[in-house]
Motif scaffolding. Sequence first.
Motif, short mmCIF file in Angstrom:
data_model
loop_
_atom_site.label_atom_id
_atom_site.label_comp_id
_atom_site.label_asym_id
_atom_site.label_seq_id
_atom_site.Cartn_x
_atom_site.Cartn_y
_atom_site.Cartn_z
N GLU A 5 0.84 -1.20 0.00
CA GLU A 5 0.00 0.00 0.00
C GLU A 5 0.87 1.25 0.00
O GLU A 5 1.92 1.29 0.66
N VAL A 6 0.43 2.25 -0.74
CA VAL A 6 1.08 3.55 -0.80
C VAL A 6 0.07 4.59 -0.32
O VAL A 6 -1.02 4.70 -0.90
N ALA A 7 0.40 5.33 0.72
CA ALA A 7 -0.48 6.37 1.25
C ALA A 7 0.07 7.74 0.87
O ALA A 7 1.24 8.03 1.11
N PHE A 8 -0.78 8.56 0.27
CA PHE A 8 -0.45 9.95 -0.03
C PHE A 8 -1.07 10.80 1.08
O PHE A 8 -2.29 10.84 1.24
N ILE A 9 -0.23 11.47 1.85
CA ILE A 9 -0.67 12.26 3.00
C ILE A 9 -0.51 13.74 2.64
O ILE A 9 0.61 14.21 2.40
N ILE A 10 -1.63 14.45 2.61
CA ILE A 10 -1.64 15.82 2.11
C ILE A 10 -2.18 16.75 3.19
O ILE A 10 -3.32 16.60 3.64
N VAL A 30 -0.81 2.39 -10.97
CA VAL A 30 -0.64 1.64 -9.72
C VAL A 30 -0.14 0.25 -10.07
O VAL A 30 -0.82 -0.50 -10.78
N PRO A 31 1.06 -0.14 -9.62
CA PRO A 31 1.60 -1.47 -9.94
C PRO A 31 0.65 -2.57 -9.48
O PRO A 31 -0.06 -2.43 -8.48
N VAL A 36 -3.66 2.21 -3.34
CA VAL A 36 -3.34 3.59 -2.99
C VAL A 36 -4.38 4.13 -2.03
O VAL A 36 -5.58 3.89 -2.19
N ASP A 37 -3.93 4.86 -1.03
CA ASP A 37 -4.81 5.56 -0.10
C ASP A 37 -4.43 7.03 -0.11
O ASP A 37 -3.24 7.38 -0.23
N ILE A 38 -5.41 7.89 -0.02
CA ILE A 38 -5.18 9.34 0.04
C ILE A 38 -5.73 9.84 1.36
O ILE A 38 -6.91 9.65 1.67
N TYR A 62 4.66 2.40 2.37
CA TYR A 62 5.17 3.55 1.62
C TYR A 62 4.24 4.74 1.84
O TYR A 62 3.04 4.65 1.59
N LYS A 63 4.81 5.83 2.30
CA LYS A 63 4.03 7.04 2.55
C LYS A 63 4.64 8.20 1.79
O LYS A 63 5.86 8.38 1.80
N VAL A 64 3.79 8.97 1.15
CA VAL A 64 4.22 10.15 0.39
C VAL A 64 3.60 11.38 1.04
O VAL A 64 2.38 11.57 0.99
N TYR A 65 4.43 12.18 1.70
CA TYR A 65 3.98 13.40 2.36
C TYR A 65 4.17 14.55 1.36
O TYR A 65 5.28 14.77 0.87
N MET A 66 3.10 15.28 1.08
CA MET A 66 3.22 16.28 0.02
C MET A 66 2.34 17.49 0.27
O MET A 66 1.34 17.43 0.97
#
Length: 366
Positions: A5-10, A30-31, A36-38, A62-66
């Motif tokens: 899982e990949v989380a996009f944290i905005i 998405v592979p 994906v979680d937002i 995996y977390k993407v802070y943006m």
Amino acid sequence: MNEHEVAFIIATNHALYYDECVKYISKLTVPEGYQVDIICISEANNMAEAYNLGMESSDAKYKVYMHQDVFILNQNFIGDLIGIFSTDTNVGLLGVIGGVALPQNAIIWNAWNIGHTYVCNFKCAFPIEEYQDKNSSFLPAEAVDGMLMATQYDIRWREDLNLGWDFYDVSQSLEFRRRGYKVGIPYQETPWCFHDCGFSNLTNYDNSRRNMLKEYPEFFSAPYVPYYDFKIWDMNVELFQYLKKLLNNGELFTAFELIQEISIDAVQNNNLINAYNILHIYFNEKTNSISTDNFFNDIHTWEQMILKYNEIKLLLMRLEADIFDEEEKKEYVSILKNSNLSRIAIQEVMKHSIYDSEKVEQILYQ
């Protein structure tokens, strides 16, 4: 941890920009086997608090802070990140732009020297391309910029340092390095992101910098010395408030005369820059006798003006981005052409927000 899982944290305070950021995320490939979680964080006192709330609410590996004003252009972004993280488990944190040999006084906002990104400072849009090594998928950095920070391990953001909206990115980079993880920038043949950032508000920068120097002496050896003089910033704020009053009263010509006295090159206040741009739409439409289908036909307040301006800007950015297909772009062209907008208004917005105007002009008016 959910390793697939990949989380996009905005962190967000602006619905229009948050929705736009999510629109770009929704276009990413998405592979297979991943999800994906937002996560939207809209109420926080500072960035570290916002990101801790996001981190604690997700079990994604995996977390993407943006930032809400970052738009991801690389459709293979997720797979590229996972590829780097999987190849080297010591890589803990990735950004798209960052630096090495950071200044010892911690005045870092203009010290990035690695990476690649597109930016818009509200005066114009342009690429920033610092040092890259095309023979390596990953280049180590001492710290990365907070516009986008991707991790494969959870380390708490340092709320206790009271950094506000500054230095949270540098602090987190150093926290990863303290624990022995690598921090760095992936190679980007073309920029992975567009950052519609304008200029940062640095009024609390020195206070946060003092806290950084105290907490991280192994990285910053210089003593704290105040650096910024905020008299000009305060003057810009006051000037914008006066302009806003004129705009809300419909005194557009008086407002335009006033901004003629401003050297826009020296201005770093985002509201003042946007007011300057909008008033030039007014002047150019008036000069060309655009009495119908002009920018101001259906709006009367500053809030309406900046909303309309931003809506046009974001549509133009979508036309420039290769992440949207032809049918979607036709829809955006139709919206722009059927919104009672003069070509002058569209071109004026484009001048301050698009880095490849020729490309967008061709899409709009072919």
